[in-house]
Design a protein around this motif. Structure first.
Motif, PDB file in Angstrom:
ATOM      1  N   ASP A 116     -34.563  -4.260 -48.870  1.00 49.49           N
ATOM      2  CA  ASP A 116     -35.677  -4.805 -48.100  1.00 49.49           C
ATOM      3  C   ASP A 116     -35.282  -6.038 -47.286  1.00 49.49           C
ATOM      4  OD1 ASP A 116     -35.335  -6.617 -50.145  1.00 49.49           O
ATOM      5  OD2 ASP A 116     -37.393  -6.514 -50.900  1.00 49.49           O
ATOM      6  N   ALA A 117     -34.010  -6.434 -47.369  1.00 51.13           N
ATOM      7  CA  ALA A 117     -33.543  -7.600 -46.613  1.00 51.13           C
ATOM      8  C   ALA A 117     -32.874  -7.211 -45.298  1.00 51.13           C
ATOM      9  CB  ALA A 117     -32.581  -8.422 -47.455  1.00 51.13           C
ATOM     10  N   TYR A 118     -32.789  -5.911 -45.020  1.00 53.44           N
ATOM     11  CA  TYR A 118     -32.164  -5.470 -43.777  1.00 53.44           C
ATOM     12  C   TYR A 118     -32.678  -4.079 -43.416  1.00 53.44           C
ATOM     13  CZ  TYR A 118     -29.217  -2.503 -46.727  1.00 53.44           C
ATOM     14  OH  TYR A 118     -28.777  -1.577 -47.620  1.00 53.44           O
ATOM     15  N   SER A 119     -32.338  -3.626 -42.228  1.00 52.65           N
ATOM     16  CA  SER A 119     -32.677  -2.270 -41.808  1.00 52.65           C
ATOM     17  C   SER A 119     -31.498  -1.685 -41.033  1.00 52.65           C
ATOM     18  CB  SER A 119     -33.937  -2.266 -40.927  1.00 52.65           C
ATOM     19  OG  SER A 119     -33.700  -2.982 -39.724  1.00 52.65           O
ATOM     20  N   ILE A 120     -31.358  -0.355 -41.100  1.00 56.72           N
ATOM     21  CA  ILE A 120     -30.365   0.328 -40.272  1.00 56.72           C
ATOM     22  C   ILE A 120     -30.960   1.635 -39.767  1.00 56.72           C
ATOM     23  CG2 ILE A 120     -28.350  -0.619 -41.485  1.00 56.72           C
ATOM     24  CD1 ILE A 120     -28.032   2.150 -42.799  1.00 56.72           C
ATOM     25  N   GLN A 121     -30.499   2.076 -38.613  1.00 58.28           N
ATOM     26  CA  GLN A 121     -30.866   3.391 -38.101  1.00 58.28           C
ATOM     27  C   GLN A 121     -29.828   4.370 -38.628  1.00 58.28           C
ATOM     28  OE1 GLN A 121     -31.225   3.570 -33.852  1.00 58.28           O
ATOM     29  NE2 GLN A 121     -31.625   5.769 -33.822  1.00 58.28           N
ATOM     30  N   THR A 122     -30.266   5.352 -39.390  1.00 56.80           N
ATOM     31  CA  THR A 122     -29.314   6.239 -40.068  1.00 56.80           C
ATOM     32  C   THR A 122     -28.792   7.364 -39.184  1.00 56.80           C
ATOM     33  OG1 THR A 122     -31.167   7.519 -40.965  1.00 56.80           O
ATOM     34  CG2 THR A 122     -30.263   5.755 -42.339  1.00 56.80           C
ATOM     35  N   ASN A 123     -29.530   7.732 -38.126  1.00 52.82           N
ATOM     36  CA  ASN A 123     -29.082   8.799 -37.236  1.00 52.82           C
ATOM     37  C   ASN A 123     -28.317   8.180 -36.065  1.00 52.82           C
ATOM     38  OD1 ASN A 123     -29.695  10.797 -34.736  1.00 52.82           O
ATOM     39  ND2 ASN A 123     -29.595  11.937 -36.667  1.00 52.82           N
ATOM     40  N   ILE A 124     -27.027   8.424 -36.016  1.00 55.23           N
ATOM     41  CA  ILE A 124     -26.151   7.782 -35.039  1.00 55.23           C
ATOM     42  C   ILE A 124     -25.776   8.769 -33.943  1.00 55.23           C
ATOM     43  CG2 ILE A 124     -24.029   6.452 -34.733  1.00 55.23           C
ATOM     44  CD1 ILE A 124     -26.097   5.287 -36.741  1.00 55.23           C
ATOM     45  N   GLY A 125     -26.125   8.464 -32.718  1.00 56.55           N
ATOM     46  CA  GLY A 125     -25.733   9.307 -31.593  1.00 56.55           C
ATOM     47  C   GLY A 125     -24.300   9.019 -31.176  1.00 56.55           C
ATOM     48  N   MET A 126     -23.520  10.078 -31.012  1.00 58.48           N
ATOM     49  CA  MET A 126     -22.118   9.957 -30.606  1.00 58.48           C
ATOM     50  C   MET A 126     -21.977  10.434 -29.169  1.00 58.48           C
ATOM     51  SD  MET A 126     -20.477   8.800 -33.324  1.00 58.48           S
ATOM     52  CE  MET A 126     -18.758   9.238 -33.064  1.00 58.48           C
ATOM     53  N   HIS A 127     -21.400   9.572 -28.314  1.00 60.17           N
ATOM     54  CA  HIS A 127     -21.296   9.876 -26.884  1.00 60.17           C
ATOM     55  C   HIS A 127     -19.912   9.494 -26.367  1.00 60.17           C
ATOM     56  CE1 HIS A 127     -25.668  10.508 -26.716  1.00 60.17           C
ATOM     57  NE2 HIS A 127     -25.758   9.441 -27.509  1.00 60.17           N
ATOM     58  N   TYR A 128     -19.536  10.140 -25.280  1.00 55.99           N
ATOM     59  CA  TYR A 128     -18.253   9.839 -24.653  1.00 55.99           C
ATOM     60  C   TYR A 128     -18.396   8.587 -23.805  1.00 55.99           C
ATOM     61  CZ  TYR A 128     -13.852  10.661 -22.179  1.00 55.99           C
ATOM     62  OH  TYR A 128     -12.582  10.554 -21.663  1.00 55.99           O
ATOM     63  N   GLN A 129     -17.618   7.548 -24.149  1.00 50.53           N
ATOM     64  CA  GLN A 129     -17.707   6.273 -23.433  1.00 50.53           C
ATOM     65  C   GLN A 129     -16.350   5.582 -23.460  1.00 50.53           C
ATOM     66  OE1 GLN A 129     -20.695   3.615 -24.976  1.00 50.53           O
ATOM     67  NE2 GLN A 129     -20.036   1.895 -23.732  1.00 50.53           N
ATOM     68  N   ASP A 130     -15.894   5.145 -22.287  1.00 48.11           N
ATOM     69  CA  ASP A 130     -14.622   4.416 -22.169  1.00 48.11           C
ATOM     70  C   ASP A 130     -13.452   5.202 -22.773  1.00 48.11           C
ATOM     71  OD1 ASP A 130     -16.023   2.279 -21.015  1.00 48.11           O
ATOM     72  OD2 ASP A 130     -16.423   1.392 -22.990  1.00 48.11           O
ATOM     73  N   GLY A 131     -13.483   6.515 -22.588  1.00 42.91           N
ATOM     74  CA  GLY A 131     -12.399   7.348 -23.071  1.00 42.91           C
ATOM     75  C   GLY A 131     -12.439   7.643 -24.545  1.00 42.91           C
ATOM     76  N   ILE A 132     -13.552   7.335 -25.205  1.00 44.58           N
ATOM     77  CA  ILE A 132     -13.665   7.512 -26.659  1.00 44.58           C
ATOM     78  C   ILE A 132     -15.004   8.155 -26.990  1.00 44.58           C
ATOM     79  CG2 ILE A 132     -13.656   6.320 -28.905  1.00 44.58           C
ATOM     80  CD1 ILE A 132     -12.253   3.974 -27.506  1.00 44.58           C
ATOM     81  N   MET A 133     -15.012   9.074 -27.929  1.00 47.89           N
ATOM     82  CA  MET A 133     -16.258   9.579 -28.494  1.00 47.89           C
ATOM     83  C   MET A 133     -16.712   8.553 -29.545  1.00 47.89           C
ATOM     84  SD  MET A 133     -17.292  12.308 -27.016  1.00 47.89           S
ATOM     85  CE  MET A 133     -18.627  12.667 -28.168  1.00 47.89           C
ATOM     86  N   GLN A 134     -17.826   7.896 -29.306  1.00 47.97           N
ATOM     87  CA  GLN A 134     -18.187   6.798 -30.197  1.00 47.97           C
ATOM     88  C   GLN A 134     -19.688   6.624 -30.355  1.00 47.97           C
ATOM     89  OE1 GLN A 134     -17.822   2.719 -28.397  1.00 47.97           O
ATOM     90  NE2 GLN A 134     -16.611   3.821 -26.857  1.00 47.97           N
ATOM     91  N   GLY A 135     -20.054   5.966 -31.435  1.00 51.99           N
ATOM     92  CA  GLY A 135     -21.420   5.550 -31.711  1.00 51.99           C
ATOM     93  C   GLY A 135     -21.358   4.272 -32.527  1.00 51.99           C
ATOM     94  N   HIS A 136     -22.515   3.770 -32.951  1.00 55.92           N
ATOM     95  CA  HIS A 136     -22.521   2.509 -33.694  1.00 55.92           C
ATOM     96  C   HIS A 136     -23.584   2.513 -34.787  1.00 55.92           C
ATOM     97  CE1 HIS A 136     -20.806   1.373 -29.724  1.00 55.92           C
ATOM     98  NE2 HIS A 136     -19.993   0.651 -30.479  1.00 55.92           N
ATOM     99  N   ILE A 137     -23.216   1.995 -35.955  1.00 52.70           N
ATOM    100  CA  ILE A 137     -24.197   1.672 -36.993  1.00 52.70           C
ATOM    101  C   ILE A 137     -24.530   0.195 -36.798  1.00 52.70           C
ATOM    102  CG2 ILE A 137     -24.713   1.729 -39.454  1.00 52.70           C
ATOM    103  CD1 ILE A 137     -22.255   3.500 -39.830  1.00 52.70           C
ATOM    104  N   ALA A 138     -25.820  -0.116 -36.757  1.00 47.85           N
ATOM    105  CA  ALA A 138     -26.231  -1.482 -36.407  1.00 47.85           C
ATOM    106  C   ALA A 138     -27.177  -2.072 -37.455  1.00 47.85           C
ATOM    107  CB  ALA A 138     -26.882  -1.480 -35.023  1.00 47.85           C
ATOM    108  N   PRO A 139     -26.639  -2.589 -38.560  1.00 50.36           N
ATOM    109  CA  PRO A 139     -27.509  -3.230 -39.554  1.00 50.36           C
ATOM    110  C   PRO A 139     -28.173  -4.482 -38.978  1.00 50.36           C
ATOM    111  CG  PRO A 139     -25.289  -2.836 -40.420  1.00 50.36           C
ATOM    112  CD  PRO A 139     -25.231  -2.614 -38.954  1.00 50.36           C
TER     113      PRO A 139
END
Length: 350
Positions: A116-139
């Protein structure tokens, strides 16, 4: 014609090699390389596998509107060719924290931050960006919730659970973000005045109370009298290790005779009936002293500017804990109007 055919073959080969270079991506763009291709993983950060020092390597940002400290953990997919978007499911695995503490990978005493002291989005979208397939977990850590963890190191253990396409690299699916709560609060909460106007106590230095300190409702303090008496006030405040603090106050008086007026900041606790002295040395920070050249003529200004005795208003503590602000005065005469102290301020500056 032979020469032309050879030239076309060379050009064709070069084009093929260029296309391969443009479409091929190594499996691990950061971190350890393996022979497996096309897997989803969390890369190493600053040469560390499975942990991120949140305040150093965690790309922390502060949201002053939502009052959260936001971290960013990258998720990559290695491999070749396919750059179409997909999604990854992330979650939390607190069981990882004690295991990393036991091996010394995390600081001793690190505890899991409550859900209850933090939140995260559990569904992470992965996209092609800057030559890398990437996404981010953001607590997103709730700053107000951290008051329950003062003095501790806390952690959030993140884990890649599944992927809508491609497999997950089992050796690089977890990452723990950890940070010292006091250090984060230092960055998140602007320094404030630690003086509590209602917390002042009278310090009786000896039987002779011919100098009288009066604590006014507005937080100012008036010292009057003389006749070789002395008295003071004090209060306790909490400080942090390795941090610098300043003490200052506004003083006003009509001019004193054979008088001292001193401000101390130290871990030494005042004792009723006993003088508060400069022992150990340098705990006296600011002072009016008619023998040293200030306080004899009328004065009205910041004591840090007027002061002619003491080690200065900047002080740094090697250990955390309780220190005492002591203001005391004595002498023949504190002047017709006495000495009025207002805007008394003690705060962290770094």
């Amino acid at each position: 014609m032979k020469k032309q055919n050879i030239t076309f073959k060379i050009l064709g080969a070069c084009l093929i090699m260029m296309l391969i270079a443009l479409n091929c991506k190594q499996d691990f763009l950061q971190g350890v390389k393996t022979s497996s291709n096309g897997k989803v993983y969390i890369p190493e950060v600053a040469g560390q596998k499975n942990i991120i020092a949140g305040l150093v390597d965690g790309q922390m940002t502060l949201d002053t509107t939502d009052k959260t400290a936001n971290f960013l953990v990258s998720v990559f997919r290695g491999g070749f060719g396919d750059t179409s978007a997909f999604s990854v499911e992330a979650g939390v695995s607190d069981a990882l924290i004690p295991a990393l503490v036991s091996t010394g990978t995390l600081p001793a005493g690190t505890v899991a931050l409550a859900a209850d002291a933090y939140s995260i989005q559990t569904n992470i979208g992965m996209h092609y960006q800057d030559g890398i397939m990437q996404g981010h977990i953001a607590p997103k850590v709730k700053i107000e919730a951290l008051s329950a963890y003062v003095g501790q190191t806390v952690a959030i253990a993140l884990e890649l659970k599944s992927s809508s396409k491609f497999s997950i690299n089992d050796t690089m699916r977890q990452m723990v973000v950890y940070f010292n709560v006091d250090s984060l609060l230092d960055e998140a909460i602007p320094p404030t005045n630690l003086i509590d106007p209602s917390a002042w106590q009278i310090l009786h230095i000896a039987d002779n109370d011919n100098v009288l300190f009066t604590i006014n409702p507005d937080g100012s303090i008036l010292a009057t009298g003389g006749n070789n008496g002395h008295q003071g006030v004090f209060q306790a405040v909490q400080v942090q290790a390795g941090k610098s603090y300043t003490i200052n106050l506004h003083v006003k008086g009509s001019g004193a005779t054979d008088t001292w007026y001193e401000v101390y900041v130290a871990s030494k606790a005042p004792v009723q009936g006993v003088d508060y002295t400069n022992d150990p040395s340098d705990i006296k920070r600011l002072s009016l002293n008619t023998w040293s050249g200030c306080g004899k003529a009328p004065f009205d200004g910041a004591l840090a500017t007027i002061s002619c005795s003491g080690s200065g208003n900047l002080v740094k503590f090697t250990s955390a804990g309780t220190v005492y602000i002591v203001i005391k005065s004595g002498g023949v005469s504190l002047g017709t109007d006495g000495i009025l102290a207002s805007d008394i301020d003690f705060r962290r500056v770094q």
